[in-house]
Design an enzyme around this catalytic site. Structure first.
Site, short mmCIF file in Angstrom:
data_model
loop_
_atom_site.label_atom_id
_atom_site.label_comp_id
_atom_site.label_asym_id
_atom_site.label_seq_id
_atom_site.Cartn_x
_atom_site.Cartn_y
_atom_site.Cartn_z
N ARG A 126 1.40 -3.10 12.01
CA ARG A 126 2.64 -3.35 11.26
C ARG A 126 3.42 -2.04 11.23
O ARG A 126 2.91 -1.00 11.61
CB ARG A 126 2.32 -3.80 9.84
CG ARG A 126 1.44 -2.79 9.12
CD ARG A 126 1.33 -3.03 7.62
NE ARG A 126 0.58 -1.92 7.04
CZ ARG A 126 0.50 -1.66 5.75
NH1 ARG A 126 1.13 -2.42 4.88
NH2 ARG A 126 -0.18 -0.63 5.31
N CYS A 157 10.19 -0.85 17.41
CA CYS A 157 11.22 0.07 17.88
C CYS A 157 12.42 -0.04 16.94
O CYS A 157 12.85 -1.15 16.62
CB CYS A 157 11.62 -0.30 19.30
SG CYS A 157 13.13 0.53 19.83
N ASN A 207 9.22 -3.16 4.60
CA ASN A 207 8.12 -2.58 3.83
C ASN A 207 7.82 -1.18 4.34
O ASN A 207 7.62 -0.97 5.53
CB ASN A 207 6.85 -3.44 3.99
CG ASN A 207 5.75 -3.03 3.02
OD1 ASN A 207 5.94 -3.11 1.81
ND2 ASN A 207 4.64 -2.55 3.55
N GLU A 208 7.84 -0.24 3.42
CA GLU A 208 7.42 1.13 3.72
C GLU A 208 7.91 1.61 5.08
O GLU A 208 7.11 2.01 5.94
CB GLU A 208 5.90 1.24 3.61
CG GLU A 208 5.41 0.99 2.19
CD GLU A 208 3.90 1.17 2.01
OE1 GLU A 208 3.18 1.25 3.00
OE2 GLU A 208 3.45 1.24 0.85
N GLU A 265 4.75 -1.00 -6.06
CA GLU A 265 3.33 -1.29 -5.85
C GLU A 265 2.50 -0.28 -6.62
O GLU A 265 2.83 0.90 -6.69
CB GLU A 265 2.94 -1.19 -4.37
CG GLU A 265 3.60 -2.19 -3.45
CD GLU A 265 3.12 -2.05 -2.00
OE1 GLU A 265 2.05 -1.44 -1.78
OE2 GLU A 265 3.82 -2.53 -1.10
N TRP A 314 -8.29 2.49 1.00
CA TRP A 314 -8.11 3.38 2.16
C TRP A 314 -8.45 4.84 1.85
O TRP A 314 -8.34 5.70 2.70
CB TRP A 314 -6.67 3.29 2.67
CG TRP A 314 -5.66 3.27 1.56
CD1 TRP A 314 -5.06 2.18 1.00
CD2 TRP A 314 -5.15 4.40 0.84
NE1 TRP A 314 -4.21 2.55 0.00
CE2 TRP A 314 -4.24 3.91 -0.13
CE3 TRP A 314 -5.37 5.78 0.91
CZ2 TRP A 314 -3.56 4.75 -1.02
CZ3 TRP A 314 -4.69 6.61 0.03
CH2 TRP A 314 -3.80 6.08 -0.93
N GLU A 368 -6.55 -5.59 4.23
CA GLU A 368 -6.48 -5.16 2.83
C GLU A 368 -7.22 -6.09 1.88
O GLU A 368 -6.94 -6.14 0.69
CB GLU A 368 -5.02 -4.98 2.42
CG GLU A 368 -4.41 -3.75 3.08
CD GLU A 368 -2.92 -3.61 2.87
OE1 GLU A 368 -2.25 -4.65 2.68
OE2 GLU A 368 -2.43 -2.47 2.89
N HIS A 393 -8.55 -4.31 -1.12
CA HIS A 393 -7.64 -3.59 -1.99
C HIS A 393 -7.66 -4.30 -3.34
O HIS A 393 -7.71 -5.53 -3.41
CB HIS A 393 -6.24 -3.60 -1.38
CG HIS A 393 -5.30 -2.64 -2.02
ND1 HIS A 393 -4.83 -2.79 -3.30
CD2 HIS A 393 -4.74 -1.49 -1.56
CE1 HIS A 393 -4.01 -1.79 -3.59
NE2 HIS A 393 -3.94 -0.99 -2.55
#
Lengths: 681, 681, 681
Positions: free
Chosen positions: C113, C117, C151-152, C315, C323, C363, C366
């Site tokens: 993820r 490009c 996202n991020e 979050e 992680w 995840e 998590h």
């Protein structure tokens, strides 16, 4: 061999006026500051290709003419570099094959430096062309004293053409595949080659474990680089036969090891003058200044020994570098101390990278004589100026060369590569560290040492130290035997004479020549973990043995020391063997320095190796080096401590800096000070 | 399953005569030395392809015929290897697709070994052809006792064909993309596949985080390797149905972990004999010999348990290896101690890499029975010779097999892979280390242990230890429940039963089967930093808990120990649950060894697990292992210290090395000595 | 700028119902648990592309309609994400150009993820299309309160198109190659460009050393990302002009440094709301909770300052992450403490990753509000529920914003990049660590601080701290001078004002503006090794100086402190300069915290910077933060120790959780407790 024709110490260094052509006031300021600091030499043209040939075939030399004019106006010297260290962008764009291919098979894009393909015919042609133009244009300049070809050669390329040249190199060397298959012992792991084109360069995507192949690849890289260098030199020699040629060599890493990507001993035969770039980690927090000084001393002796003549420190920093984890500047006094050290060991000058700091890009914060701001107020500028004044005072000393050493330590590139590649003993064998450890005794006792290669002449030495000589050719062993038979003394150690020059094991017994020299044969090498050790008893002295302890078969040697523990307790650890007129000493284990010190102390006494100087010192923090000519001896006395120390002068000597004659025990030398005493022969 | 048909311990190992065909005096010397050292077995053909088929289709077996002749003349044995471990250069040149593609997508060039594509049809065909030729030519040789296929399989390739085979593997397994998408939980991060060809192998240039995909890739690599192995074996079985087949397996790293690139438990089903290459770091400076011995003991038990029959140490060094950071040779006595240890655990011989040191290339300095120089004078040769004499004396013991263990520890490849890949808890979960820690109690108390896989039969064990069994299939849990209900005792730990065999979390509650067995449910796993700990009180004993501390929901279990600190103070940490006829013990936290020791001490007493030997020892430095047959028991007593130790013999036993019968408390065993006592049943 | 229109604190977080569409009982359970835990907000659509558009152009939004329905039924809020963070497999297969090319030139395959490009026109088009569809379909939903784009973001791609865009970026910026060549100082190493297409992105296969190029590449990546972001936002703004837009930002590493792959200060101008993902290493064994809290406090202040308005923690984990090397769960009380800390600093809610744990893939372990097993029994669920109850009680406080800080610390992305890239001083310059060290004083003394960028308005601050500002533009220096002349106080440090915004050195003298502000000029930076230090004397206080010690030329400053050792003994180390109405303080060396503490203590007193709170504390383990609106002040008092602490309340305040009014010295605050006191203005 063309000599460097100078009558003063060179003082100056790398200068990049091409960065300042739009700001003539900077150039004016530079030359004013040069003059004020007694700078007499500029090295120009390193990385100037894009300014010298901005478009293909379109040469613009006028800006460099101006620099020559300015230098000549101040009666200075120019060292002119060929520009092959970095190519212009247009060249990479038009001829992408000049760019290097990495070991993963991926060709690099434009950028960086020192990364051209060493085989590319078009790159060689373009280099030849511009070198020819430079020689034609600047060759008659009276200020031109030296060609500086390229910069810090360190090439390795994996392109198809280099691979093809590797195969040609192998064909020239082995003639037949049978010879190659035997030399590389390709019956191992089914690696037999039935056609030359099956061979590819060793690397992470092909083969890494074949020792013969790896060594031949190392040799090929040197060979191919020499052919590149010869191509660079050819037009220079043709057009300017009286101008000597050098290239700047390197050392690096935490232990300041000589660069071993190329065999400098072979390359030196293609050069007139040896020069190197000296960047020690002065002022660090893990070694004393004295210890750092020893690392540098060894390098200076190595580079002087390459051609057994004076050399040049081509680059050094007037203050700091920009690539260490911690880039500390030289402390007060260190600049003079370090530059004078090089001169004491045979350098004919003090040259810096860089005279004027670049305003941008990679090395803009590397130390410079002229910094970005308040250039005339920096410590570096004052240190340089002070040194310049000193060099003027001692300029008569430039025509001297170093005292001929009676002691030599052997360092072999083939051996270094073979040890690194031998997958045995322990992963870090510490070859250079071991050389340094043996060197230490002589450094601390002011005994001159040469660092020589296996092809050097041995006949002038009283003592040769030959540590960890794992790979030895038959020719070398014959030479060593002859040297000892004729009265020479040799000190050998553990892990020696194990393989021949194809990295094939000597079979059945230790080579006869070594048996004759040492009177013993090594049987087993006990390899110890870091916290393990043995000890050796020699007379009343006990020393620590660690890393490697060999057991020996003793044929004829006198046992000097024996192991004290383990299954080889009471077995010989140190031996001495009479061999015709000479002696072979063998140290079967790695010994602590205190033990080595005693060992060499006895040897030096026994064979009368220590020179008798008219100077007595009271601390090891003082070093004494000698340069001499037919009429005079110059004693370079340096104080590596920050405290004032006392000296006794036992014969009348003249202080070269002030001309005053002195004798007696009142002489004082300040912290980091260098004294030069003149003695008439 | 074809058995190994021998009546003496095998003694010998890897031999590469193809390196010495031009020097027959070497071959003569080798066989003279073999005979003198009681060597009766040579492993030949490993990496001999280029000599067996120097050009495509051109087979030259005569040199190997000569070796068979020589072996048979001395009434010895041959282990014949298939040569697929390294291909000839001509094969790589003509069929470049046999070369492996790395995870970066770059195809390797010729070189190295163990690096072929495991899918390549042409490579499989070529291997099949030469294996057929070898079986036809040598299959009738009376000395041929064992096929050694390839060498240290460890394949993974990312070429298009392997990727295609991965997809086929997935199609066979999942039938529909819906099944695959569910198993891999591809709704996460939008990874849903709508066509099979969208799937690529996991790797640094594609996907690394999908746990189901990663696990399936691990399984595929084993599956594809088995198909490669089956192709190798097929002609051998057809032409020589009575010759058993093995391949040499591996362990490695600082903790000597079993190789987990392939699922050996699955592969073992395709082999007749299990063999492994044992290279411990004897003599290091961070562990005692006793501790290193325990690491090896565990591996020997693992490999014996693979097929629950005797195995072979196929490779071991007579002195040192060449690939450690420090390559220390075995200390005096260690050779016998270590080789006898393997035999005590079920090895049918002592085989070495290598009999004769290669003269060049990668492994030339790996220890060998016959070294380059003075081969008959080395410690290694003397050690080997002495062991050979000993093996002759105890040859009657070869027809025995190990005492059936009452205790088993479960090790699962799927679980190992899933734990390594689970991105939770802490980065190093220490699965193998934990197995070793539980194993330690039994090792120190001379209680035989099997190391079994999840598919093994549980019914013969009194106690099964099942640590950190994170991934459990429904079938496994059913089996475990049945085992306990039928009277078995199981010890489970923290981080168990978390995911199913697709690495999908068990939902809602802990699997019913585990609840039944243990009477509890884990609720939360507290993960501790290295310097953090809790403690557990059990009766009067307090032990340290670290790394992982689970909190439990207690349904029916008896609480044996409770946490002493933190928010879970006084909560159950150790439980015991009666489940029909059996018991489920649960250790909710990682405990210090002293605590585990007490735990197992009680368990062993309670369930009468400790065998009663007629030998009493006074230190843990002594180990006792038993091999037995229908008539005799053989007690292998080994002293892992360097000091002489005392033993009490409580029943009449015969010393197998000298035939003398002994009883009483006067028996002495020297440092590193092995005694074998015979007891008639 | 569109505002977030809410009247309660947001409580909830990332939710992936698309993983559970086949198990509606899970969805039902989720919403029941949400309700019970006072969860009012779900963030949906992150990584849902494959479910929203399973085949190209085939949109399936019904499942998400159902989620909206469920949310609206409970009167909750939806944060809707655009799905560009991960593409579907069909998209990568049909348009492989959407996959990123790494710096080695190799294009990635499908997987992972955040790896598209950032230039690909087709990817932008596809994103635009689905964003348009989402806005059309869900834009009118009353529960929709915020767009969460992608996202991020953390993109960097080396494909040909990105390289082409880099060149276009350079053409827009420099117009002519002459300008670029000057800015990049390409006369160095012959890097002169004569055509735009000779330029490639910096990287390991091209150029790494050109500082100007590297900085422009960093800027380009931000610029190109902004253009990607704008493309995402365009249809949202058009179709839903009243819904604000955010994207979640990051911080990471051992020192919890703000993510610096993109210039968040620039990006923030394209967003309505700032949000970030807060994942500190609570409960570790190398820092106290108080120290970890300080790291997070700084980040909260940084993100609040980006737009000088309230922000969101988008979050955070309700228990643990998956992680870290050690994934420890929050200790009891830590959840409330940490979430309330963010609110105290300006967050308008407490949002988690994740509401429901994924059953498989990356995840799955998590931390989640709803875990796999016994979801209603976990500590995490209870902690979340308890916090939800608390948030309800204090919902009136949501309409407040943070007390306007009088102190600001400058953090500049250009400067961070330039320092990391400057190849000088020492390799780790610790820019963020230094910011944190200065920040510490204000944190410990409850003085609000903004963390601002160089383009922010300075006028409202009494004190600006500007540490290690190596790269300064002329505009910035002018602004700084104006600020000080108008009465501002600035604290500057070593390594400031060295280069301009092209990373070209300022020449001749220190920039005039800085001379005016500080009354000094730095001359030399002494760089120290880790174990080396100097000391500084200021009045009666002596402090340790390490890493960097500058020597100064003093023009007009008052010398406050002087060095005590080395060649710069007695030279100014700390200076103060009156500049019109303001003051410039200069710290020429890196000082130990005890010294900084005294320095700031004096400054704060002198310039009356400390706010006067009606609360007295007796330990630094208590922090006080204020949010206020026109009518009320809310004091957030937090106890970072595990012990109960005392407070004195000096004016009548109301406890917001229970409405009770208090005054006096009897107030107690439990370990990890948060109190909120209301003060009427």
């Amino acid at each position: 061999m063309t000599k460097l024709n100078i009558n003063e110490f060179l003082h100056g260094g790398d200068y990049n006026p091409e960065q300042w052509l739009d700001t003539p006031e900077i150039l004016n300021q530079d030359f004013a500051l040069f003059k004020a600091a007694n700078i007499n030499t500029v090295t120009v043209g390193v990385f100037s290709w894009a300014k010298l040939e901005p478009k293909e075939g379109n040469y613009t030399f006028d800006w460099l003419d101006d620099i020559f004019d300015r230098v000549e106006k101040m009666h200075g010297h120019v060292i002119l570099a060929t520009p092959s260290g970095a190519r212009p962008a247009w060249l990479a764009k038009k001829y992408p094959e000049v760019l290097r291919v990495d070991s993963d098979g991926i060709r690099r894009k434009f950028g960086g430096r020192h990364n051209h393909c060493i085989s590319s015919p078009i790159y060689r042609q373009k280099v030849h062309e511009i070198n020819t133009k430079l020689a034609k244009h600047f060759g008659k300049r009276k200020s031109l004293i030296l060609w500086h070809i390229s910069n810090e050669y360190s090439s390795v390329c994996y392109c198809d053409l280099c691979q093809e040249n590797f195969r040609k190199f192998l064909q020239r060397k082995y003639h037949t595949l049978d010879n190659l298959n035997h030399a590389w012992w390709t019956t191992f792991w089914s690696h037999y080659y039935d056609s030359w084109d099956e061979i590819t360069a060793p690397g992470p995507k092909s083969e890494t474990g074949n020792k013969g192949m790896n060594l031949d690849w190392n040799r090929f890289v040197t060979d191919q680089s020499i052919s590149f260098i010869d191509n660079e030199i050819e037009p220079l020699k043709k057009l300017t036969p009286n101008i000597p040629v050098t290239t700047n060599m390197m050392a690096g890493g935490a232990e300041l090891k000589v660069f071993n990507g190329l065999d400098y001993q072979k390359i030196s035969k293609h050069l007139d003058i040896i020069s190197w770039d000296s960047y020690p980690d002065w002022g660090n927090d893990y070694q004393s200044t004295y210890q750092v000084g020893m690392k540098v001393s060894l390098l200076n002796d190595f580079y002087r020994s390459l051609k057994h003549q004076n050399f040049l420190v081509m680059e050094s920093t007037p203050s700091r570098v920009n690539w260490q984890n911690v880039n500390r500047a030289k402390r007060p006094g260190m600049h003079e101390l370090s530059e004078m050290q090089a001169i004491a060991h045979g350098s004919d000058g003090a040259l810096y990278f860089q005279l004027r700091a670049s305003r941008g890009s990679s090395e803009m914060f590397h130390g410079a004589v002229i910094e970005h701001r308040h250039p005339q107020m920096t410590r570096a500028y004052h240190d340089v100026k002070k040194l310049g004044e000193g060099l003027l005072k001692i300029k008569d000393a430039v025509k001297t060369s170093y005292v001929k050493a009676k002691v030599a330590i052997v360092y072999s590139y083939d051996n270094d590569w073979a040890l690194a590649n031998c997958e045995s003993y322990s992963s870090d064998k510490k070859y250079w560290t071991t050389i340094k450890k043996h060197y230490r005794y002589f450094y601390e006792n002011d005994i001159p040492v040469d660092i020589i290669g296996p092809d050097d002449d041995f006949s002038s030495y009283k003592l040769i130290i030959d540590p960890m000589h794992f790979l030895m050719s038959e020719a070398y062993m014959n030479k060593l035997r002859t040297y000892v038979k004729n009265g020479g003394v040799v000190v050998g150690t553990y892990i020696s004479g194990v393989v021949d020059d194809n990295v094939l094991a000597y079979m059945d017994e230790w080579p006869k020549q070594l048996q004759e020299v040492y009177g013993i044969e090594p049987l087993e090498t006990d390899v110890l973990y870091p916290s393990q050790s043995n000890s050796v008893l020699w007379g009343n002295t006990t020393g620590n043995a660690y890393d490697y302890c060999e057991t020996l078969i003793n044929h004829s040697a006198e046992v000097l020391g024996t192991y004290q523990h383990d299954f080889y307790k009471d077995i010989a650890a140190i031996t001495k063997n009479k061999c015709s007129e000479g002696y072979g000493y063998y140290l079967a284990c790695r010994l602590s320095y205190d033990f080595l010190e005693k060992f060499y102390h006895d040897l030096v006494l026994k064979f009368d190796i220590k020179p008798d100087y008219p100077i007595r010192k009271y601390t090891k923090q003082i070093t004494i080096q000698v340069r001499e000519n037919s009429k005079y001896r110059y004693y370079y006395v340096q104080n590596w401590s920050t405290n004032t120390q006392s000296l006794d002068i036992t014969e009348p000597l003249a202080d070269l800096f002030n001309g005053i004659e002195i004798i007696g025990n009142k002489e004082r030398i300040h912290g980091y000070e260098t004294k030069i005493y003149l003695q008439r022969k």
